[in-house]
Design an enzyme around this catalytic site. Sequence first.
Site: not given
Length: 185
Positions: A8-10, A13
Site C-alpha cells: 500500500v502506498s501510505t 492505507q
Amino acid sequence: MLIGYARVSTLDQNPNLQTDALKQAGCEKIFKDKISGTTADRPGLAKVKEVLRKGDTLVVWRLDRLGRSLKNLLEWMMWLDQEGIALKSLQENIDTTTSTGKLVFHIFGALAEFERNLIQERTQAGLTSARARGKVGGRPKKLNTDKKALAIKLYNEKELSVDKICEMVGVAKPTLYRYIRASNN
C-alpha cells in the site's frame, strides 16, 4: 511454494484486501510494504527476492503492486524468468505457469527488448549527428601526447617501478598498461 507480496502506498492505507486475496490464492508466506511504489528501496520486496527460489511462484494482487514503472516491472519479469520463478497477478489474471500466462510474459519481454533496441538506435543516431557537427564523444584522454610518450619511455627503460611511473604521470596502472599496449600495436 506460493509467495505473496502486498503493498500500500501510505501508512494510513490498509493492506488487508490484498493479503486476504493472497491467502485465498494459497500463499504460504506474504510480505508487505507500506511505502510508495515510486520508492526503489522497499524492505518487504527485498525480502521477497531473498526468499524466492527456482520453482516458486510470486503472487501479487495487481502488477502495479510489484513494479513502480513499466521499465521496473519488465526488469522484475526478466529476473523472475532467469531465476525460474513464476509470476501470478490475481487482478490481471496473469499466471506464467499457464500457456496463456507465458504468452503474456513473453509479450512483456518482447516489449522490453523493443524498448532497449529503440534506445540503442536513438543513441547511435545522436552520436552520428554529434560527430557530423564535429563533436567527439567519450572521456578526455588522461595524458597529452608528451606525457604519454614519457610514461611509455620510462616503462620501457625498466628503471622505475610501474607504481612510481603511474605516480609521476598521474594515471592508474590499467591506464598505463593501455597506453603501453597501444604503443606496441
